[in-house]
Write a protein that holds these residues in place. Structure first.
Motif, PDB file in Angstrom:
ATOM      1  N   GLY A 129     -32.084  50.549  25.875  1.00 14.57           N
ATOM      2  CA  GLY A 129     -31.691  49.782  27.054  1.00 14.57           C
ATOM      3  C   GLY A 129     -32.210  48.371  27.090  1.00 14.57           C
ATOM      4  O   GLY A 129     -31.715  47.538  27.849  1.00 14.57           O
ATOM      5  N   SER A 130     -33.205  48.061  26.243  1.00 15.13           N
ATOM      6  CA  SER A 130     -33.835  46.745  26.330  1.00 15.13           C
ATOM      7  C   SER A 130     -33.622  45.891  25.075  1.00 15.13           C
ATOM      8  O   SER A 130     -33.037  44.809  25.149  1.00 15.13           O
ATOM      9  CB  SER A 130     -35.336  46.899  26.601  1.00 15.13           C
ATOM     10  N   VAL A 131     -34.075  46.353  23.908  1.00 10.81           N
ATOM     11  CA  VAL A 131     -34.027  45.509  22.718  1.00 10.81           C
ATOM     12  C   VAL A 131     -32.804  45.761  21.836  1.00 10.81           C
ATOM     13  O   VAL A 131     -32.570  45.004  20.893  1.00 10.81           O
ATOM     14  CB  VAL A 131     -35.311  45.688  21.867  1.00 10.81           C
ATOM     15  N   ASN A 132     -32.027  46.792  22.111  1.00 14.29           N
ATOM     16  CA  ASN A 132     -30.775  46.994  21.395  1.00 14.29           C
ATOM     17  C   ASN A 132     -29.882  45.762  21.608  1.00 14.29           C
ATOM     18  O   ASN A 132     -29.682  45.334  22.747  1.00 14.29           O
ATOM     19  CB  ASN A 132     -30.083  48.254  21.907  1.00 14.29           C
ATOM     20  N   PRO A 133     -29.346  45.135  20.543  1.00 16.50           N
ATOM     21  CA  PRO A 133     -28.595  43.884  20.692  1.00 16.50           C
ATOM     22  C   PRO A 133     -27.471  43.944  21.720  1.00 16.50           C
ATOM     23  O   PRO A 133     -27.315  43.033  22.536  1.00 16.50           O
ATOM     24  CB  PRO A 133     -28.046  43.639  19.281  1.00 16.50           C
ATOM     25  N   LYS A 134     -26.685  45.005  21.678  1.00 21.61           N
ATOM     26  CA  LYS A 134     -25.559  45.102  22.607  1.00 21.61           C
ATOM     27  C   LYS A 134     -26.042  45.156  24.050  1.00 21.61           C
ATOM     28  O   LYS A 134     -25.541  44.421  24.911  1.00 21.61           O
ATOM     29  CB  LYS A 134     -24.724  46.349  22.293  1.00 21.61           C
ATOM     30  N   SER A 135     -27.027  45.994  24.335  1.00 16.34           N
ATOM     31  CA  SER A 135     -27.556  46.111  25.698  1.00 16.34           C
ATOM     32  C   SER A 135     -28.183  44.804  26.154  1.00 16.34           C
ATOM     33  O   SER A 135     -27.996  44.375  27.305  1.00 16.34           O
ATOM     34  CB  SER A 135     -28.598  47.232  25.760  1.00 16.34           C
ATOM     35  N   ALA A 136     -28.937  44.151  25.254  1.00 14.06           N
ATOM     36  CA  ALA A 136     -29.604  42.901  25.614  1.00 14.06           C
ATOM     37  C   ALA A 136     -28.596  41.800  25.912  1.00 14.06           C
ATOM     38  O   ALA A 136     -28.745  41.051  26.890  1.00 14.06           O
ATOM     39  CB  ALA A 136     -30.544  42.474  24.488  1.00 14.06           C
ATOM     40  N   ILE A 137     -27.544  41.683  25.104  1.00 12.55           N
ATOM     41  CA  ILE A 137     -26.539  40.644  25.318  1.00 12.55           C
ATOM     42  C   ILE A 137     -25.807  40.866  26.631  1.00 12.55           C
ATOM     43  O   ILE A 137     -25.554  39.921  27.391  1.00 12.55           O
ATOM     44  CB  ILE A 137     -25.544  40.599  24.135  1.00 12.55           C
ATOM     45  N   ILE A 138     -25.468  42.120  26.919  1.00 11.20           N
ATOM     46  CA  ILE A 138     -24.777  42.411  28.175  1.00 11.20           C
ATOM     47  C   ILE A 138     -25.667  42.075  29.370  1.00 11.20           C
ATOM     48  O   ILE A 138     -25.220  41.453  30.344  1.00 11.20           O
ATOM     49  CB  ILE A 138     -24.340  43.884  28.216  1.00 11.20           C
ATOM     50  N   ALA A 139     -26.937  42.471  29.310  1.00  9.87           N
ATOM     51  CA  ALA A 139     -27.860  42.185  30.414  1.00  9.87           C
ATOM     52  C   ALA A 139     -28.053  40.687  30.587  1.00  9.87           C
ATOM     53  O   ALA A 139     -28.053  40.176  31.720  1.00  9.87           O
ATOM     54  CB  ALA A 139     -29.202  42.875  30.167  1.00  9.87           C
ATOM     55  N   LEU A 140     -28.212  39.958  29.493  1.00 11.53           N
ATOM     56  CA  LEU A 140     -28.398  38.511  29.577  1.00 11.53           C
ATOM     57  C   LEU A 140     -27.128  37.814  30.066  1.00 11.53           C
ATOM     58  O   LEU A 140     -27.205  36.791  30.750  1.00 11.53           O
ATOM     59  CB  LEU A 140     -28.822  37.959  28.218  1.00 11.53           C
ATOM     60  N   SER A 141     -25.960  38.360  29.727  1.00 15.94           N
ATOM     61  CA  SER A 141     -24.706  37.817  30.248  1.00 15.94           C
ATOM     62  C   SER A 141     -24.657  37.971  31.761  1.00 15.94           C
ATOM     63  O   SER A 141     -24.213  37.059  32.487  1.00 15.94           O
ATOM     64  CB  SER A 141     -23.511  38.537  29.613  1.00 15.94           C
ATOM     65  N   ALA A 142     -25.119  39.119  32.249  1.00 13.49           N
ATOM     66  CA  ALA A 142     -25.180  39.335  33.699  1.00 13.49           C
ATOM     67  C   ALA A 142     -26.148  38.363  34.348  1.00 13.49           C
ATOM     68  O   ALA A 142     -25.864  37.785  35.409  1.00 13.49           O
ATOM     69  CB  ALA A 142     -25.588  40.778  33.996  1.00 13.49           C
ATOM     70  N   VAL A 143     -27.299  38.153  33.717  1.00 17.78           N
ATOM     71  CA  VAL A 143     -28.294  37.213  34.241  1.00 17.78           C
ATOM     72  C   VAL A 143     -27.716  35.804  34.313  1.00 17.78           C
ATOM     73  O   VAL A 143     -27.877  35.102  35.319  1.00 17.78           O
ATOM     74  CB  VAL A 143     -29.560  37.228  33.356  1.00 17.78           C
ATOM     75  N   ALA A 144     -27.038  35.383  33.235  1.00 18.54           N
ATOM     76  CA  ALA A 144     -26.435  34.050  33.220  1.00 18.54           C
ATOM     77  C   ALA A 144     -25.407  33.901  34.340  1.00 18.54           C
ATOM     78  O   ALA A 144     -25.340  32.862  35.006  1.00 18.54           O
ATOM     79  CB  ALA A 144     -25.789  33.776  31.860  1.00 18.54           C
ATOM     80  N   GLY A 145     -24.617  34.955  34.555  1.00 14.97           N
ATOM     81  CA  GLY A 145     -23.634  34.922  35.637  1.00 14.97           C
ATOM     82  C   GLY A 145     -24.286  34.842  37.006  1.00 14.97           C
ATOM     83  O   GLY A 145     -23.815  34.127  37.893  1.00 14.97           O
ATOM     84  N   ILE A 146     -25.380  35.566  37.184  1.00 13.05           N
ATOM     85  CA  ILE A 146     -26.102  35.556  38.461  1.00 13.05           C
ATOM     86  C   ILE A 146     -26.694  34.176  38.735  1.00 13.05           C
ATOM     87  O   ILE A 146     -26.535  33.624  39.829  1.00 13.05           O
ATOM     88  CB  ILE A 146     -27.212  36.622  38.467  1.00 13.05           C
ATOM     89  N   VAL A 147     -27.365  33.612  37.749  1.00 11.15           N
ATOM     90  CA  VAL A 147     -28.006  32.300  37.921  1.00 11.15           C
ATOM     91  C   VAL A 147     -26.959  31.222  38.143  1.00 11.15           C
ATOM     92  O   VAL A 147     -27.175  30.280  38.919  1.00 11.15           O
ATOM     93  CB  VAL A 147     -28.891  31.965  36.704  1.00 11.15           C
ATOM     94  N   ASP A 148     -25.817  31.344  37.458  1.00  9.34           N
ATOM     95  CA  ASP A 148     -24.741  30.371  37.640  1.00  9.34           C
ATOM     96  C   ASP A 148     -24.128  30.481  39.032  1.00  9.34           C
ATOM     97  O   ASP A 148     -23.635  29.496  39.583  1.00  9.34           O
ATOM     98  CB  ASP A 148     -23.667  30.585  36.572  1.00  9.34           C
ATOM     99  N   ALA A 149     -24.183  31.688  39.610  1.00 10.24           N
ATOM    100  CA  ALA A 149     -23.560  31.909  40.915  1.00 10.24           C
ATOM    101  C   ALA A 149     -24.439  31.468  42.077  1.00 10.24           C
ATOM    102  O   ALA A 149     -23.942  31.006  43.105  1.00 10.24           O
ATOM    103  CB  ALA A 149     -23.201  33.386  41.076  1.00 10.24           C
ATOM    104  N   THR A 150     -25.766  31.607  41.926  1.00 19.72           N
ATOM    105  CA  THR A 150     -26.663  31.277  43.039  1.00 19.72           C
ATOM    106  C   THR A 150     -28.047  30.908  42.523  1.00 19.72           C
ATOM    107  O   THR A 150     -28.480  31.409  41.483  1.00 19.72           O
ATOM    108  CB  THR A 150     -26.790  32.459  44.010  1.00 19.72           C
ATOM    109  N   SER A 151     -28.719  30.044  43.270  1.00 26.47           N
ATOM    110  CA  SER A 151     -30.089  29.657  42.923  1.00 26.47           C
ATOM    111  C   SER A 151     -31.110  30.306  43.859  1.00 26.47           C
ATOM    112  O   SER A 151     -32.316  30.100  43.705  1.00 26.47           O
ATOM    113  CB  SER A 151     -30.242  28.131  42.987  1.00 26.47           C
ATOM    114  N   VAL A 152     -30.637  31.100  44.810  1.00 27.67           N
ATOM    115  CA  VAL A 152     -31.518  31.766  45.773  1.00 27.67           C
ATOM    116  C   VAL A 152     -32.123  32.997  45.099  1.00 27.67           C
ATOM    117  O   VAL A 152     -31.400  33.935  44.724  1.00 27.67           O
ATOM    118  CB  VAL A 152     -30.753  32.175  47.048  1.00 27.67           C
ATOM    119  N   VAL A 153     -33.437  32.986  44.938  1.00 27.41           N
ATOM    120  CA  VAL A 153     -34.112  34.039  44.168  1.00 27.41           C
ATOM    121  C   VAL A 153     -33.874  35.421  44.755  1.00 27.41           C
ATOM    122  O   VAL A 153     -33.613  36.384  44.022  1.00 27.41           O
ATOM    123  CB  VAL A 153     -35.626  33.744  44.072  1.00 27.41           C
TER     124      VAL A 153
END
Length: 220
Positions: A129-153
């Motif tokens: 769930g964490s260091v597997n490349p596919k899981s990590a890329i998907i999670a980081l894609s979600a993070v990028a989408g979240i940060v791009d959508a809002t700056s409110v922590v």
């Protein structure tokens, strides 16, 4: 952006992740027939912990980078890179299938599921769930989408929690099925494993390429 807006931004990727993680779901389903319920519970907990860890770490790193650079414009480029990465994973799987043809033996994840016991179940699922490349890329894609959508922590954290919960529904489903339906769930779960083993390559190729296109196009 409101909480609902941030969740809406990340929900399609979370739903796509459910399908992209079908091999892990199949591992969990296999554990329901190959091992005890306790091992399956540890596997499920390890997966949730792993996805939560990589998502939290990604959110912290990206937010810190945005704060240091005083700009979030580069987050879209990050999304683009991650989207291309997902498509590359799908293309690599497709090329492997075309070269070698359908697998004649059990996939590696089936053999791994057969050998999981005790604490190894939690550790293995955490790493998947964490260091597997596919899981990590998907999670980081979600993070990028979240940060791009809002700056409110606070909104970012809420959207991240929703992503972890929704994207893990498939992996958690076998444990929930055993909890609710007990032994009656074992036969359908075993049938799911057998069916997925036969079609896993083509299914995952389509899913990874589709997810990659979604993330890439979302960068523009």
């Amino acid at each position: 952006m409101s909480i609902s807006g941030a969740i809406t931004a990340v929900l399609p990727l979370a739903v796509g992740a459910v399908f992209a993680h079908l091999p892990i779901t199949a591992m969990a389903a296999g554990l329901s027939t190959l091992n005890t319920g306790r091992v399956l519970a540890r596997f499920t907990a390890g997966w949730l912990a792993g996805v939560a860890a990589v998502t939290a770490a990604g959110l912290l790193l990206v937010d810190t980078a945005v704060l240091v650079s005083d700009s979030s414009a580069w987050v879209r480029w990050l999304n683009l890179i991650l989207g291309v990465g997902l498509m590359a994973l799908g293309a690599r799987r497709l090329v492997g299938r075309l070269r070698s043809g359908p697998a004649s033996e059990e996939p590696g994840w089936v053999q791994t599921a057969r050998a999981l016991t005790g604490g190894r179940a939690f550790a293995t699922a955490f790493l998947l769930g964490s260091v597997n490349p596919k899981s990590a890329i998907i999670a980081l894609s979600a993070v990028a989408g979240i940060v791009d959508a809002t700056s409110v922590v606070a909104v970012q954290i809420t959207a991240a929690v929703v992503f972890v919960a929704v994207s893990s529904l498939g992996v958690a489903a076998p444990a929930l099925a055993l909890l609710v339906f007990r032994d009656r769930a074992r036969k359908p779960l075993d049938a799911f494993v057998g069916g997925f083993v036969r079609h896993s390559d083509i299914v995952l190729t389509v899913i990874l390429i589709a997810l990659g296109l979604y993330v890439t196009l979302g960068a523009f």
